[in-house]
Design an enzyme around this catalytic site. Structure first.
Site, PDB file in Angstrom:
ATOM      1  N   SER A   1      -9.729   1.839   2.886  1.00 42.74           N
ATOM      2  CA  SER A   1      -8.838   2.623   2.056  1.00 42.74           C
ATOM      3  C   SER A   1      -7.808   1.797   1.269  1.00 42.74           C
ATOM      4  O   SER A   1      -7.225   2.307   0.314  1.00 42.74           O
ATOM      5  CB  SER A   1      -8.092   3.634   2.918  1.00 42.74           C
ATOM      6  OG  SER A   1      -7.236   2.982   3.835  1.00 42.74           O
TER       7      SER A   1
ATOM      8  N   SER B   1     -10.012  -0.598   6.976  1.00 39.75           N
ATOM      9  CA  SER B   1      -9.394  -0.392   5.658  1.00 39.75           C
ATOM     10  C   SER B   1      -8.658  -1.590   5.074  1.00 39.75           C
ATOM     11  O   SER B   1      -8.237  -1.546   3.923  1.00 39.75           O
ATOM     12  CB  SER B   1      -8.424   0.789   5.720  1.00 39.75           C
ATOM     13  OG  SER B   1      -9.137   1.997   5.734  1.00 39.75           O
TER      14      SER B   1
ATOM     15  N   LYS C   1       0.864  -1.176   0.000  1.00 38.01           N
ATOM     16  CA  LYS C   1       0.000   0.000   0.000  1.00 38.01           C
ATOM     17  C   LYS C   1       0.903   1.229   0.000  1.00 38.01           C
ATOM     18  O   LYS C   1       1.931   1.243   0.698  1.00 38.01           O
ATOM     19  CB  LYS C   1      -0.888  -0.038   1.244  1.00 38.01           C
ATOM     20  CG  LYS C   1      -1.906   1.087   1.327  1.00 38.01           C
ATOM     21  CD  LYS C   1      -2.792   0.924   2.557  1.00 38.01           C
ATOM     22  CE  LYS C   1      -3.875   1.993   2.641  1.00 38.01           C
ATOM     23  NZ  LYS C   1      -4.744   1.834   3.826  1.00 38.01           N
TER      24      LYS C   1
END
Lengths: 479, 95
Positions: A145, A169, A70
């Site tokens: 997210s 997330s 990420k």
């Protein structure tokens, strides 16, 4: 992952060939917008080095396998944007501990995945680089997210990816994309070099195709780090050997608040069907209550923005990141830099946090939220007197349409209703795929455990995946 | 709670975020809606409850007072928008 690793071990394929194959898949799937940065050249160089290590007899379980991080994890020499214009061109001068540890195991970093700006969102739509798309339906969100990581793993652009979870997330995008996603206990995975959103809630963790892969990835990520003051100096168990433990005799609690009419019927149906499988494996189901879980969202939307308003004050256009073009004085430089560098959702949360912490409002908001946080943690403590694990839907719905909630922040916030309380209490939780709705979108079941019982959660997930095949389904264009 | 336009301006200033005058109404509406959500906390009585600041009940650990970081000024300043001779450059603040 173990199948790919075995192919490397038997010499059927080299890491360079394997990485090239995944890079080709990434190249063909650009419309998913799963990646912000792809480092083909660097990945092939790392793969060559992995092949050499293997030839010299120095290969571990992950050597030569591709991974994506990420874009919230700092990676030296590679852009780390956090999904924001503020860090659009930021190249970190150092590696996050998670990045460093995974590089040490010999994994090959192929790129950095798309995400909601500064991890603030539930759909990856607040990304400065545009939304990620769900491989199961291109008109749907991948969740957020960590939506880029989930889209990438679901489309098999990488076998595994890292994510971070502040209010859901990792788990919600895993649920929306048919994957296994684990949020570890607070303090289990180092936050050093993981750009902070809400420091008392953030945790990094794996997004994978199976519990088995999640266990392998968590093994490499977890452990004490003196550079993170909140990292716990606690032995890391062997997650892979934990997978083999039996489920029989365990009690799974079903909070009545998690199965009410706010949950889509298809999600409720699939959750109950999955729980019936756990019963067949010998677990006992029992009804429990988490009476204050509805207060989790309001509590979170004080604590997370309050911490964010402090954490994001570092982005001022002085030491790194974006700086506005023209300004007359220092104050104008700050104000224009932050106005132009941050997107609307980030600004909203910074302002809510600033308001909640401002003189005269502290007790009514921040202190009150911390008290609710205690009550929510107490609810879990009480529930775990009656059961070993807690199960319920990860999200009340399957993946929603792109644009459906972007104009209504509050409705977006409510999609995290079942995931947020585990962050507030600091306990681990995993989402596993348990079926599809009638439009073919994946459904996730969340299992929550007590602090540091990641082995138990992985075991439950693995045993379920031994008797079902939901986790093996592939989106039709990506088989 | 509904938040006024002047409160939006005050908070934006505290947060050092410039807001275009035309956008203030929209922020006032959005922030008011978020505060309405937040105020649902008030339905839970908390008068006797100890606030929970942190999920793990541990004390911060101490470390030996030893130098562990080497000087990396050049590397760290290489990513600054404006730096010169080891200094970060900002607009003049002292006349």
């Amino acid at each position: 992952m173990s199948a790919l690793s075995a192919m490397l071990e038997r010499g059927e394929i080299s890491s360079v060939e394997l990485i090239q194959c995944f890079l080709d898949r990434i190249d063909r799937s650009q419309e998913l917008n799963a990646f912000i940065t792809v480092d083909a050249e660097g990945a092939l160089t790392q793969a060559q080095s992995a092949d050499r290590s293997r030839a010299n007899g120095h290969a571990g379980a992950l050597t030569g396998l591709p991974i994506a991080h990420k874009d919230i994890f700092c990676s030296r020499g590679l852009k780390t944007t956090c999904g924001s214009r503020m860090l659009e061109d930021f190249v970190s001068p150092y590696d996050a501990t998670v990045v460093e540890r995974l590089a040490d195991t010999g994994t090959v970093l192929v790129g950095k995945t798309n995400m909601d700006e500064f991890a603030m969102g539930s759909s990856t739509e607040t990304s400065w680089f545009g939304p990620a798309r769900n491989p199961w339906s291109r008109s749907r969100v991948a969740g957020g997210s960590s939506g880029g990581s989930a889209a990438a793993v679901a489309a098999r652009l990488v076998p595994v990816a890292t994510g971070t979870d502040t209010g859901g997330s990792i788990r919600q995008p895993a649920a929306f994309c048919g994957l296994t996603g684990l949020k570890p206990s607070y303090g289990r995975v180092s936050r050093y070099g993981m750009i902070a959103y809400a420091s008392s809630l953030d945790q990094g963790g794996p997004i994978a195709q199976s519990a088995e892969d999640a266990a392998l990835l968590l093994q490499a990520m977890a452990g004490f780090d003196p550079r993170d003051a909140t990292s716990l100096d606690k032995e890391v168990p062997d997650y892979t050997s934990a997978l083999k433990q039996p489920v029989a005799g365990l009690t799974i609690g079903l909070p009545k608040e998690f199965f009410d009419s706010s949950v889509d019927e298809s999600v409720r149906y699939a959750s109950h069907a999955a729980l019936a499988e756990f019963e067949k494996l010998g677990a006992r189901l029992t009804d429990i209550s988490l009476p204050n879980s509805a207060a989790g969202i309001p509590c979170f939307y004080v604590i997370a923005p309050a911490e964010a308003s402090s954490n994001l004050s570092r982005f001022d256009g002085v030491r790194y990141g974006y700086r506005t073009e023209s300004y007359r004085d220092l104050n104008e430089m700050y104000e224009k830099t932050r106005a132009e560098g941050f997107g609307i959702e980030v600004k909203r949360r910074i302002m809510i946090g600033t308001f909640a912490l401002s003189a005269g409002y502290y007790d009514a908001y921040y202190r009150k939220a911390q008290q609710i946080r205690q009550i929510i943690a107490d609810d879990f403590r009480e529930a775990f007197r009656h059961c070993d694990y807690i199960a319920g839907p990860t999200s009340p719905t399957t993946a929603f349409a792109l644009g459906e909630k972007t104009n209504d922040p509050v409705s977006m916030y409510l999609s995290d209703i079942f995931t947020i309380t585990a962050n507030l209490a600091g306990i681990p939780a995993i989402s596993i795929p348990v079926g599809f709705d009638n439009t073919g979108l994946p459904i996730g079941l969340q299992l929550t455990g007590q602090s540091f019982d990641e082995p138990g959660l992985l075991k439950l997930a693995h045993r379920y995946q031994q008797v079902t095949d939901w986790h093996r389904h592939l989106p039709k264009d990506f088989s | 709670m509904s938040i006024t336009k002047s409160a939006v301006e005050r908070v934006a200033h505290l947060a050092r975020i410039h807001i275009e005058p035309a956008d203030i109404d929209k922020y006032a509406l959005d922030l008011s809606q978020i505060l309405d959500l937040v105020e649902q906390m008030n339905s839970v009585p908390t008068s006797e409850v100890e606030p929970l600041a942190h999920p793990q009940d541990i004390e911060l650990r101490l470390r030996p007072d030893q130098v562990t970081e080497v000087n990396a000024r050049e590397r760290l300043q290489a990513v600054a928008p404006a730096a010169e001779r080891g200094l970060y450059l900002v607009p003049r603040i002292i006349e």
